[in-house]
Design a protein around this motif. Sequence first.
Motif, PDB file in Angstrom:
ATOM      1  N   LEU A 125       3.262   1.385  10.238  1.00 28.47           N
ATOM      2  CA  LEU A 125       3.431   2.159  11.459  1.00 28.47           C
ATOM      3  C   LEU A 125       2.104   2.405  12.147  1.00 28.47           C
ATOM      4  CD1 LEU A 125       6.284   2.728  10.295  1.00 28.47           C
ATOM      5  CD2 LEU A 125       6.096   5.018  11.294  1.00 28.47           C
ATOM      6  N   GLY A 126       1.012   2.443  11.364  1.00 27.48           N
ATOM      7  CA  GLY A 126      -0.275   2.831  11.915  1.00 27.48           C
ATOM      8  C   GLY A 126      -0.823   1.858  12.940  1.00 27.48           C
ATOM      9  N   SER A 127      -0.669   0.548  12.672  1.00 23.14           N
ATOM     10  CA  SER A 127      -1.210  -0.457  13.601  1.00 23.14           C
ATOM     11  C   SER A 127      -0.179  -1.513  13.952  1.00 23.14           C
ATOM     12  CB  SER A 127      -2.431  -1.142  12.985  1.00 23.14           C
ATOM     13  OG  SER A 127      -2.086  -1.850  11.805  1.00 23.14           O
ATOM     14  N   GLY A 128       1.090  -1.266  13.579  1.00 34.82           N
ATOM     15  CA  GLY A 128       2.143  -2.234  13.849  1.00 34.82           C
ATOM     16  C   GLY A 128       3.041  -1.805  14.992  1.00 34.82           C
ATOM     17  N   THR A 129       4.175  -2.487  15.111  1.00 36.82           N
ATOM     18  CA  THR A 129       5.144  -2.197  16.169  1.00 36.82           C
ATOM     19  C   THR A 129       6.539  -2.133  15.570  1.00 36.82           C
ATOM     20  OG1 THR A 129       5.577  -4.537  16.664  1.00 36.82           O
ATOM     21  CG2 THR A 129       3.734  -3.474  17.834  1.00 36.82           C
ATOM     22  N   VAL A 130       7.462  -1.574  16.331  1.00 39.14           N
ATOM     23  CA  VAL A 130       8.856  -1.540  15.911  1.00 39.14           C
ATOM     24  C   VAL A 130       9.382  -2.961  15.732  1.00 39.14           C
ATOM     25  CG1 VAL A 130      11.196  -0.896  16.592  1.00 39.14           C
ATOM     26  CG2 VAL A 130       9.313   0.693  16.999  1.00 39.14           C
ATOM     27  N   GLU A 131       9.025  -3.845  16.638  1.00 38.26           N
ATOM     28  CA  GLU A 131       9.496  -5.228  16.543  1.00 38.26           C
ATOM     29  C   GLU A 131       9.000  -5.892  15.255  1.00 38.26           C
ATOM     30  OE1 GLU A 131       9.532  -9.350  19.208  1.00 38.26           O
ATOM     31  OE2 GLU A 131       7.992  -7.816  19.559  1.00 38.26           O
ATOM     32  N   GLU A 132       7.718  -5.699  14.920  1.00 35.66           N
ATOM     33  CA  GLU A 132       7.169  -6.284  13.708  1.00 35.66           C
ATOM     34  C   GLU A 132       7.910  -5.753  12.481  1.00 35.66           C
ATOM     35  OE1 GLU A 132       2.803  -6.832  11.527  1.00 35.66           O
ATOM     36  OE2 GLU A 132       3.109  -5.208  12.980  1.00 35.66           O
ATOM     37  N   PHE A 133       8.182  -4.474  12.466  1.00 35.87           N
ATOM     38  CA  PHE A 133       8.873  -3.840  11.348  1.00 35.87           C
ATOM     39  C   PHE A 133      10.285  -4.398  11.201  1.00 35.87           C
ATOM     40  CE2 PHE A 133       9.669   0.688   9.425  1.00 35.87           C
ATOM     41  CZ  PHE A 133      10.158   0.109   8.265  1.00 35.87           C
ATOM     42  N   GLY A 167       0.857  -1.180   0.000  1.00 34.00           N
ATOM     43  CA  GLY A 167       0.000   0.000   0.000  1.00 34.00           C
ATOM     44  C   GLY A 167       0.886   1.220   0.000  1.00 34.00           C
ATOM     45  N   GLY A 168       0.241   2.436   0.029  1.00 38.40           N
ATOM     46  CA  GLY A 168      -1.134   2.748   0.231  1.00 38.40           C
ATOM     47  C   GLY A 168      -1.673   2.532   1.639  1.00 38.40           C
ATOM     48  N   CYS A 169      -2.932   2.935   1.755  1.00 34.71           N
ATOM     49  CA  CYS A 169      -3.622   2.843   3.039  1.00 34.71           C
ATOM     50  C   CYS A 169      -3.599   1.428   3.597  1.00 34.71           C
ATOM     51  CB  CYS A 169      -5.067   3.324   2.886  1.00 34.71           C
ATOM     52  SG  CYS A 169      -5.234   5.089   2.548  1.00 34.71           S
ATOM     53  N   PHE A 170      -3.612   0.434   2.704  1.00 34.37           N
ATOM     54  CA  PHE A 170      -3.596  -0.953   3.163  1.00 34.37           C
ATOM     55  C   PHE A 170      -2.347  -1.269   3.978  1.00 34.37           C
ATOM     56  CE2 PHE A 170      -2.625  -5.474   2.552  1.00 34.37           C
ATOM     57  CZ  PHE A 170      -3.818  -6.063   2.974  1.00 34.37           C
ATOM     58  N   ALA A 171      -1.239  -0.584   3.702  1.00 36.49           N
ATOM     59  CA  ALA A 171       0.035  -0.894   4.352  1.00 36.49           C
ATOM     60  C   ALA A 171      -0.053  -0.777   5.864  1.00 36.49           C
ATOM     61  CB  ALA A 171       1.134   0.016   3.822  1.00 36.49           C
ATOM     62  N   ASP A 172      -0.799   0.207   6.356  1.00 37.75           N
ATOM     63  CA  ASP A 172      -0.837   0.434   7.795  1.00 37.75           C
ATOM     64  C   ASP A 172      -1.899  -0.400   8.507  1.00 37.75           C
ATOM     65  OD1 ASP A 172       1.206   2.491   8.725  1.00 37.75           O
ATOM     66  OD2 ASP A 172       0.440   3.392   6.892  1.00 37.75           O
ATOM     67  N   THR A 173      -2.481  -1.367   7.775  1.00 39.20           N
ATOM     68  CA  THR A 173      -3.311  -2.395   8.406  1.00 39.20           C
ATOM     69  C   THR A 173      -2.717  -3.786   8.141  1.00 39.20           C
ATOM     70  OG1 THR A 173      -4.717  -2.647   6.429  1.00 39.20           O
ATOM     71  CG2 THR A 173      -5.393  -1.017   8.059  1.00 39.20           C
ATOM     72  N   TYR A 174      -1.595  -3.835   7.430  1.00 39.00           N
ATOM     73  CA  TYR A 174      -1.029  -5.110   6.980  1.00 39.00           C
ATOM     74  C   TYR A 174       0.002  -5.633   7.969  1.00 39.00           C
ATOM     75  CZ  TYR A 174       1.176  -8.563   3.919  1.00 39.00           C
ATOM     76  OH  TYR A 174       1.671  -9.728   3.377  1.00 39.00           O
ATOM     77  N   THR A 210      -7.210 -14.585   7.574  1.00 43.23           N
ATOM     78  CA  THR A 210      -7.841 -13.598   6.695  1.00 43.23           C
ATOM     79  C   THR A 210      -8.071 -12.302   7.464  1.00 43.23           C
ATOM     80  OG1 THR A 210     -10.066 -14.361   7.267  1.00 43.23           O
ATOM     81  CG2 THR A 210      -8.997 -15.406   5.372  1.00 43.23           C
ATOM     82  N   LEU A 211      -8.348 -11.246   6.725  1.00 40.99           N
ATOM     83  CA  LEU A 211      -8.731  -9.987   7.344  1.00 40.99           C
ATOM     84  C   LEU A 211      -9.669  -9.248   6.410  1.00 40.99           C
ATOM     85  CD1 LEU A 211      -6.147  -7.110   7.026  1.00 40.99           C
ATOM     86  CD2 LEU A 211      -5.839  -9.240   5.782  1.00 40.99           C
ATOM     87  N   VAL A 212     -10.384  -8.295   6.946  1.00 46.49           N
ATOM     88  CA  VAL A 212     -11.267  -7.468   6.136  1.00 46.49           C
ATOM     89  C   VAL A 212     -10.493  -6.229   5.695  1.00 46.49           C
ATOM     90  CG1 VAL A 212     -13.362  -6.062   6.127  1.00 46.49           C
ATOM     91  CG2 VAL A 212     -13.353  -8.279   7.291  1.00 46.49           C
ATOM     92  N   ASN A 213     -10.498  -5.989   4.387  1.00 46.46           N
ATOM     93  CA  ASN A 213      -9.832  -4.804   3.847  1.00 46.46           C
ATOM     94  C   ASN A 213     -10.758  -3.605   4.069  1.00 46.46           C
ATOM     95  OD1 ASN A 213      -8.559  -2.812   2.309  1.00 46.46           O
ATOM     96  ND2 ASN A 213      -7.902  -4.261   0.737  1.00 46.46           N
ATOM     97  N   ALA A 214     -10.623  -3.002   5.242  1.00 43.61           N
ATOM     98  CA  ALA A 214     -11.549  -1.943   5.654  1.00 43.61           C
ATOM     99  C   ALA A 214     -11.449  -0.699   4.795  1.00 43.61           C
ATOM    100  CB  ALA A 214     -11.295  -1.596   7.127  1.00 43.61           C
ATOM    101  N   TRP A 215     -10.272  -0.458   4.202  1.00 44.10           N
ATOM    102  CA  TRP A 215     -10.092   0.751   3.412  1.00 44.10           C
ATOM    103  C   TRP A 215     -10.721   0.641   2.039  1.00 44.10           C
ATOM    104  CZ3 TRP A 215      -9.173   5.039   5.635  1.00 44.10           C
ATOM    105  CH2 TRP A 215      -8.373   5.103   6.770  1.00 44.10           C
ATOM    106  N   MET A 246       0.625   9.333   6.816  1.00 44.79           N
ATOM    107  CA  MET A 246       0.413   9.382   8.272  1.00 44.79           C
ATOM    108  C   MET A 246      -0.467  10.559   8.683  1.00 44.79           C
ATOM    109  SD  MET A 246       2.033   6.662   8.628  1.00 44.79           S
ATOM    110  CE  MET A 246       1.796   6.402  10.370  1.00 44.79           C
ATOM    111  N   TRP A 247      -0.648  11.519   7.776  1.00 48.53           N
ATOM    112  CA  TRP A 247      -1.555  12.641   8.012  1.00 48.53           C
ATOM    113  C   TRP A 247      -3.015  12.241   7.795  1.00 48.53           C
ATOM    114  CZ3 TRP A 247      -3.652  12.574   3.245  1.00 48.53           C
ATOM    115  CH2 TRP A 247      -2.836  12.200   2.174  1.00 48.53           C
ATOM    116  N   GLY A 248      -3.251  11.044   7.235  1.00 54.29           N
ATOM    117  CA  GLY A 248      -4.609  10.592   6.903  1.00 54.29           C
ATOM    118  C   GLY A 248      -4.836   9.168   7.348  1.00 54.29           C
ATOM    119  N   CYS A 249      -4.942   8.244   6.369  1.00 50.04           N
ATOM    120  CA  CYS A 249      -5.296   6.856   6.696  1.00 50.04           C
ATOM    121  C   CYS A 249      -4.226   6.144   7.512  1.00 50.04           C
ATOM    122  CB  CYS A 249      -5.591   6.076   5.413  1.00 50.04           C
ATOM    123  SG  CYS A 249      -4.205   6.006   4.235  1.00 50.04           S
ATOM    124  N   GLY A 250      -3.019   6.697   7.576  1.00 52.49           N
ATOM    125  CA  GLY A 250      -1.974   6.083   8.395  1.00 52.49           C
ATOM    126  C   GLY A 250      -2.088   6.374   9.870  1.00 52.49           C
TER     127      GLY A 250
END
Length: 514
Positions: free
Chosen positions: A150-158, A92-99, A113-118, A197-201
């Motif tokens: 960054l939006g829904s993840g962690t430093v460790e995950e990254f 992504g895109g917006c999807f990146a910060d839910t992935y 699975t997950l729901v692609n909310a965006w 990060m100013w929006g969907c992030g």
Amino acid sequence: MNKTFKGIFGGLAAIFFAGTVQAQTTVSIENKEDTPVISKHIYGHFAEHLGRSIYDGLYVGEDSPIPNTDGVRNDLIKALRELQIPNLRWPGGCFADTYHWKDGIGPKEDRPTLVNAWWGGVTENNSFGTHDFLNLCEKLGAEPYLAANLGSGTVEEFTDWIQYVNHSEGSPMAKLRKENGREEPWNVKYWGVGNEMWGCGGNMTPEFYANLYRQYATFMTSWENENNLYRIASGANQDDYHWTEVLMRDIPKHLIEGVALHSYSFVEWDKKGSATDFNEEEYFSTMKTALWMQELIDKHTDIMDKYDPENEIDLIVDEWGGWYEVEEGTNPGFLYQQNTMRDAMIAGATLNIFNNESERVKMANLAQTVNVLQAVALTEGENMLLTPTYHVMKMYTVHHDSQLLPVDFESPDYTYNGESLPAISVSASKKDGKVAISLVNIDAKKENKVKINLEALDVENMTATILTSEKLQDHNTFENTEKISPEQFKDFKLRKGELQVTLPPFSVVVLESE
């Protein structure tokens, strides 16, 4: 903006005789040796988990009757190879910060699975994950550009993701990668540290994001090649100059290689109009926002110059392109739209801007690769078509990693309803003794004559290609995939170092010395 490029968008040179004959525009090209190289990465692409971009676009699955390699369409692989795409941004895109990347590795039948909310609220089954994407990049000869969560993840995950794709052995993530069938690391260089990060992030302030970025960037390392990661900060939305100011002010230089910028072209943000059924007023408005890219780059670059006069941090326009209403009968969240000569004008003019600003602009990513927004390809079952945008980008491959030749001229005006835009844009380059010149005439009705002095470049013979059509609204369909395609162009003369070219209305012409 460099003064040698000042004429691209500031001219008032259109003179008409008896209302029909247009004056000739003179373009000067300098043969300088100290100009920047036009990075091939300016011609990058973007594939988000959005609509039919990945599934039913790039990826049809290994069991599909559509010819494929590891689930990716063979016809699309061939087309993208021929386009010489230098890099591909994902997921992504917006999807990146839910992935969450670990959901996309291991046996496909075991992936959550997950729901692609965006984008449309559809269920994402994670069957196309890290291995699929990075292996595809290898097939294409393209550098992967991973946008991290960054939006829904962690430093460790990254940092685990970096270790998984880049560490050869001796670490938990390298061991996990090998267990999943990949022995050698992919050595991914380009990393987006969050997206919008100013929006969907996360709807963050620039001050908050700058501090968060510093935290994440501190822990980014490739272990074995410590300094080879290229970290790209989530940058401004169009003319949010304060965002760039804060990032350049608050992020230390040793933690950043690039700052992003996003800008789309549209009629009006809340009334984008049809991709194919548009009038000249809508066309003019769209081109106005497309050409605004020059001002955006100028002003963001001015801010970057203040904090980085050595030009060590790059400007990365990693989302750009035309955005219209979706095609009738398709999911509004899938952003599927057709691609006309209007999009060819956006592509040609925008790429000329990027070329001319290549001292600071080092990467850009067209949104998006297939079936979404200003795509280079559209698919329908086993069928695929190439869009006018694809053809423009292929014509412009002559500029990849070539040395910029500065141009100077005053453009004639394209006038509609009392407003004017520069009708012509030009960029030029040289590589291996060959000179390439790309010209765009966005005027919807009038041809434009151009004279170019090539004496300093020692050019004796040239060949040329043109992309144009009868109507701005023309586009390729699955019934007629070749309605718009490049053709040999002969309406030019080269005599004693002077090149004279007649550009038809809404056309892209690329000339190359032999």
